[in-house]
Enzyme design. Structure first.
Site, PDB file in Angstrom:
ATOM      1  N   GLU A 106       7.627  -6.574   1.284  1.00 41.19           N
ATOM      2  CA  GLU A 106       6.446  -6.391   2.144  1.00 41.19           C
ATOM      3  C   GLU A 106       5.472  -7.562   1.997  1.00 41.19           C
ATOM      4  OE1 GLU A 106       5.306  -4.413   4.346  1.00 41.19           O
ATOM      5  OE2 GLU A 106       6.385  -2.521   4.237  1.00 41.19           O
ATOM      6  N   SER A 128     -10.320   5.496  -4.580  1.00 38.06           N
ATOM      7  CA  SER A 128     -11.283   6.583  -4.739  1.00 38.06           C
ATOM      8  C   SER A 128     -10.855   7.630  -5.766  1.00 38.06           C
ATOM      9  CB  SER A 128     -11.530   7.246  -3.382  1.00 38.06           C
ATOM     10  OG  SER A 128     -10.312   7.725  -2.834  1.00 38.06           O
ATOM     11  N   ARG A 153     -10.830   9.918   1.943  1.00 37.66           N
ATOM     12  CA  ARG A 153     -10.693  10.619   3.226  1.00 37.66           C
ATOM     13  C   ARG A 153     -11.816  11.635   3.411  1.00 37.66           C
ATOM     14  NH1 ARG A 153      -4.044  11.138   3.036  1.00 37.66           N
ATOM     15  NH2 ARG A 153      -3.659   8.881   3.026  1.00 37.66           N
ATOM     16  N   TYR A 198     -14.993   0.827  -6.737  1.00 34.91           N
ATOM     17  CA  TYR A 198     -16.253   1.576  -6.636  1.00 34.91           C
ATOM     18  C   TYR A 198     -17.067   1.444  -7.921  1.00 34.91           C
ATOM     19  CZ  TYR A 198     -13.562   3.345  -2.756  1.00 34.91           C
ATOM     20  OH  TYR A 198     -12.801   3.408  -1.620  1.00 34.91           O
ATOM     21  N   LYS A 212      -2.174  -1.494  -3.832  1.00 37.72           N
ATOM     22  CA  LYS A 212      -3.045  -0.324  -3.779  1.00 37.72           C
ATOM     23  C   LYS A 212      -2.221   0.941  -3.909  1.00 37.72           C
ATOM     24  CE  LYS A 212      -6.103   1.898  -0.526  1.00 37.72           C
ATOM     25  NZ  LYS A 212      -6.547   1.957   0.828  1.00 37.72           N
ATOM     26  N   LYS A 236       1.197  10.082   5.660  1.00 37.09           N
ATOM     27  CA  LYS A 236       1.339   8.705   6.150  1.00 37.09           C
ATOM     28  C   LYS A 236       2.614   8.038   5.647  1.00 37.09           C
ATOM     29  CE  LYS A 236      -3.679   8.060   6.756  1.00 37.09           C
ATOM     30  NZ  LYS A 236      -4.822   7.129   6.588  1.00 37.09           N
ATOM     31  N   LYS A 274       0.859  -1.183   0.000  1.00 33.11           N
ATOM     32  CA  LYS A 274       0.000   0.000   0.000  1.00 33.11           C
ATOM     33  C   LYS A 274       0.894   1.231   0.000  1.00 33.11           C
ATOM     34  CE  LYS A 274      -3.590   2.487   2.495  1.00 33.11           C
ATOM     35  NZ  LYS A 274      -4.654   2.406   3.496  1.00 33.11           N
TER      36      LYS A 274
HETATM   37  C1  PBG Z   1      -7.339   3.691   5.613  1.00 28.29           C
HETATM   38  C2  PBG Z   1      -7.683   3.410   4.206  1.00 28.29           C
HETATM   39  C3  PBG Z   1      -7.518   4.288   3.145  1.00 28.29           C
HETATM   40  C4  PBG Z   1      -8.053   3.676   2.036  1.00 28.29           C
HETATM   41  C5  PBG Z   1      -8.507   2.413   2.414  1.00 28.29           C
HETATM   42  N1  PBG Z   1      -8.259   2.258   3.782  1.00 28.29           N
HETATM   43  C6  PBG Z   1      -6.997   5.681   3.123  1.00 28.29           C
HETATM   44  C7  PBG Z   1      -5.673   5.959   3.655  1.00 28.29           C
HETATM   45  O1  PBG Z   1      -4.828   5.080   3.823  1.00 28.29           O
HETATM   46  O2  PBG Z   1      -5.457   7.122   3.959  1.00 28.29           O
HETATM   47  C8  PBG Z   1      -8.130   4.321   0.678  1.00 28.29           C
HETATM   48  C9  PBG Z   1      -9.178   3.823  -0.232  1.00 28.29           C
HETATM   49  C10 PBG Z   1      -9.495   4.707  -1.373  1.00 28.29           C
HETATM   50  O3  PBG Z   1      -8.883   5.768  -1.618  1.00 28.29           O
HETATM   51  O4  PBG Z   1     -10.431   4.350  -2.096  1.00 28.29           O
HETATM   52  N2  PBG Z   1      -6.524   2.856   6.292  1.00 28.29           N
END
Ligand code: PBG
Length: 329
Positions: A239, A280, A206, A319, A254, A223, A196
């Site tokens: 990882e 998203s 968010r 989505y 991701k 992050k 990720k």
């Molecule tokens: C949070 C999480 C995130 C997403 C899935 N779980 C956001 C982040 O890590 O800040 C993102 C999913 C998306 O953007 O569709 N742990």
């Protein structure tokens, strides 16, 4: 050698093209992310995600039934919790009667065969908007893992089929697996967000959960100390292999489209199913371009999900899942 080989022969018409097609999209390929809120009859559109909604439990129930009818067999649940319930310990995440736990039961009651997956990370419950506990300006790893394991156990008790840790702490898969085994939840699976990346494509998500890192002195505003640097490729294999050793049943890459090289690397390196999260921001980009009339929504959507599967994805959290399946039908 030409003219003995003419590659165009196999493209002559749609019948031939469909016969030799290497990648076929079906409803089985999808995991549907769903956003859940408190209340009754609540269906709030997410501003940066047109035609995507936060749903209260009663509407979650009807949505689950509709998805099942369309042939979609798995959901990934996220909750938006009240600011009052947010702290720096993730206490509300462990509440056996919390929104997530009730959402799991709601879907399981409505459609028992539906695969219910749950997000495991502290950000929706964190007053700082971080996936872990903050101490001295840092997201602390091992203390966070203890909470994530307890959170996973609480989801398993509520009936989740799989927990999906999205936090990127080191060693959390081991802690979660160990606690689930110790407590008798040996059939509860783990879908690990293994590769990720610290991506700006998560912005609309968010917004959906009101979970962005807060802008405060002494708290990291991004992050990057736990999510991966998007410049890195080999690290993704490291990882992922670690997560598999620690007990992950499914691993994830991701975001999706910008990371298909990583998907292919993992496909060649591991022998567990690979999930890809088309996030998203990817959804928002296509919706916006289509709204402007600049791209053909359905055609680009199909091209994108097919490309993700072609790269090596076993399944896609997207989505677009419902849009795709409606088009297939
Ligand atoms: C949070 C999480 C995130 C997403 C899935 N779980 C956001 C982040 O890590 O800040 C993102 C999913 C998306 O953007 O569709 N742990």
């Amino acid at each position: 050698m030409y003219p003995l080989r003419r590659n165009r022969r196999l493209r002559t018409n749609e019948s031939i093209r469909s016969m030799v097609r290497e990648t076929i999209i079906s409803p089985n390929d999808f995991i549907v992310p769903l956003f859940v809120v408190e209340g009754k009859n609540v269906k709030e559109e997410i501003a940066s995600m047109p035609n995507y909604y936060r749903l209260s439990l009663d509407l979650l129930e009807s949505e689950a039934k509709e998805l099942w009818k369309l042939g979609l067999k798995s959901v990934l649940l996220f909750v938006k919790v009240d600011d009052k319930l947010k702290d720096n310990s993730g206490k509300e995440a462990l509440n056996d009667d919390g929104l997530m736990q009730r959402a799991i039961k709601t879907v399981k009651n409505a459609v028992p065969e539906m695969i219910v997956m749950t997000d495991v990370a502290l950000d929706p419950f964190s007053k700082y908007g971080h996936d872990g506990i903050i101490s001295n300006g840092k997201v602390v790893n091992d203390d966070t893992n203890m909470v994530l394991a307890e959170m996973s156990l609480s989801h398993a008790k509520a009936g989740a089929d799989m927990v999906a840790p999205s936090d990127m702490m080191d060693g959390r898969i081991f802690e979660i697996r160990t606690l689930l085994e110790d407590e008798g939840y040996c059939d509860t699976g783990i879908m690990a967000y293994s590769a990720k990346y610290a991506s700006s494509f998560y912005g609309p998500f968010r917004d959906a959960l009101d979970s962005a890192p807060v802008d405060l002195k002494d708290v990291p505003t991004n992050k990057k100390t736990y999510q991966m640097d998007f410049a890195n490729r080999e690290e993704a294999i490291r990882e992922t292999l670690m997560d598999i050793d620690e007990g992950a049943d499914i691993v994830m890459v991701k975001p999706g489209l910008c990371y298909l090289d990583i998907v292919r690397d993992l496909k060649d390196a591991v022998n567990v199913p690979i999930a890809v999260y088309q996030v998203s921001g990817e959804y928002a980009m296509l919706k916006a371009a289509a709204e402007k009339g600049w791209l053909n929504h359905d055609a680009v959507m199909m091209e994108q999900v097919t490309a993700i599967k072609r790269a090596g994805a076993t399944m896609i959290a997207s989505y677009f899942a419902k849009d795709v399946v409606k088009l297939l039908n």
